[in-house]
Scaffold this motif. Structure first.
Motif, mmCIF file in Angstrom:
data_model
loop_
_atom_site.group_PDB
_atom_site.id
_atom_site.type_symbol
_atom_site.label_atom_id
_atom_site.label_comp_id
_atom_site.label_asym_id
_atom_site.label_seq_id
_atom_site.Cartn_x
_atom_site.Cartn_y
_atom_site.Cartn_z
ATOM 1 N N VAL A 23 0.828 -1.206 0.000
ATOM 2 C CA VAL A 23 0.000 0.000 0.000
ATOM 3 C C VAL A 23 0.864 1.258 0.000
ATOM 4 O O VAL A 23 0.440 2.312 -0.478
ATOM 5 N N TRP A 169 -4.168 2.475 1.002
ATOM 6 C CA TRP A 169 -3.982 3.113 2.311
ATOM 7 C C TRP A 169 -5.152 4.066 2.550
ATOM 8 O O TRP A 169 -5.349 5.004 1.789
ATOM 9 N N PRO A 176 2.036 5.595 5.241
ATOM 10 C CA PRO A 176 2.258 4.402 6.078
ATOM 11 C C PRO A 176 3.571 4.499 6.845
ATOM 12 O O PRO A 176 4.572 5.002 6.331
ATOM 13 N N ILE A 193 -5.747 -1.248 6.437
ATOM 14 C CA ILE A 193 -5.714 -0.980 5.003
ATOM 15 C C ILE A 193 -7.098 -1.217 4.423
ATOM 16 O O ILE A 193 -7.926 -1.910 5.022
#
Length: 202
Positions: A23, A169, A176, A193
Motif C-alpha cells: 500500500v 492506504w 504508512p 488498510i
C-alpha cells in the motif's frame, strides 16, 4: 518456542510487512498485479512453480524480506571447538549471532541497499536473480529448516491476495509508517488498510 518463533511469527510478520509495503508503493503493487494477470490469466490453480513466470512479483517478495529482515540476528549458534574467523578468535561454547540486517543493507552487495527497490533481485533482462548476500534464512548446514515451506507460504499467500484484491492506504493525511518495532522479530506498528475485490466496480 523455536518452532513457533521461526516457523510462524516470521512468516506472519513478513506478510504484515508485505501488505504495508504494497500500500505504501501502489505502483509496485499494480505492476505485480499486471504481471500475474498476464501470465496466469483466469487460471484458478495457482502453483508455487508459477514463481518462475512471475519474475517481478518474486523479486518484490524477496525485496520485502531483504528490506525488513524480520529476524535481523537470525538464530544463535555455538561453535563446538575453538575457531578463528577473519583474525578473530571465537572460543568454544560462545554464543554467536549473525547481523543479517547489516548484510542485507551492505552497499558493496546491493544495487539499492537503502531503498525499497525490486531491481535488487532483477538482472538487466528483468529476470529474477537471488544474490548470495540474501541470507533471510541463513546459510550453510544450519540453514533454516522451514525455508522451503516459508518460501511457498509467502509466494502463495501474497500472489493470491494480489490476484484477487486491490490494497490501498485509507488515511490520506499521513503515509504508512515503515519504522519497525523491536521484539523477538522486527514487526510493523498496527495498521489498517482498505481491501477491494479486483472484480468490483468503483
Amino acid at each position: 518456542m523455536d518452532l513457533l518463533t521461526a516457523g510462524s511469527e516470521t512468516t506472519a510478520g513478513t506478510i504484515q510487512w508485505a501488505l504495508l509495503y504494497l500500500v505504501a508503493f501502489p505502483e509496485i503493487q499494480e505492476k505485480c498485479q499486471k504481471e500475474i494477470d498476464f501470465f496466469l490469466g483466469s487460471n484458478s490453480n495457482l502453483q508455487y512453480e508459477d514463481r518462475e513466470k512471475l519474475s517481478y512479483t518474486n523479486a518484490v517478495i524477496h525485496e520485502i524480506q531483504r528490506r525488513t529482515t524480520v529476524a535481523p540476528l537470525g538464530v544463535a549458534h555455538t561453535p563446538i571447538q575453538n575457531a578463528q574467523l577473519c583474525g578473530y578468535q571465537i572460543p568454544k561454547g560462545a554464543t554467536i549471532f549473525i547481523n543479517l540486517h547489516s548484510v542485507h543493507h551492505d552497499e558493496s552487495q546491493w544495487k539499492f541497499p537503502h531503498e525499497f527497490n525490486p531491481s535488487n533481485f532483477l538482472n538487466a533482462k528483468g529476470e529474477f536473480v537471488k544474490p548470495e548476500a540474501f541470507l533471510t534464512f541463513s546459510a550453510g548446514p544450519r540453514v533454516c529448516l522451514g525455508e522451503n515451506l516459508a518460501r511457498m507460504e509467502l509466494f502463495l499467500f501474497l500472489t493470491s491476495i494480489l490476484r484477487n484484491f486491490q490494497l490501498s492506504w485509507p488515511d490520506k493525511s499521513r503515509a504508512p509508517d515503515l519504522t519497525p518495532n523491536l521484539g523477538p522479530t522486527l514487526f510493523p506498528s498496527s495498521f489498517k488498510i482498505s481491501v477491494k475485490g479486483c472484480q468490483e466496480s468503483n
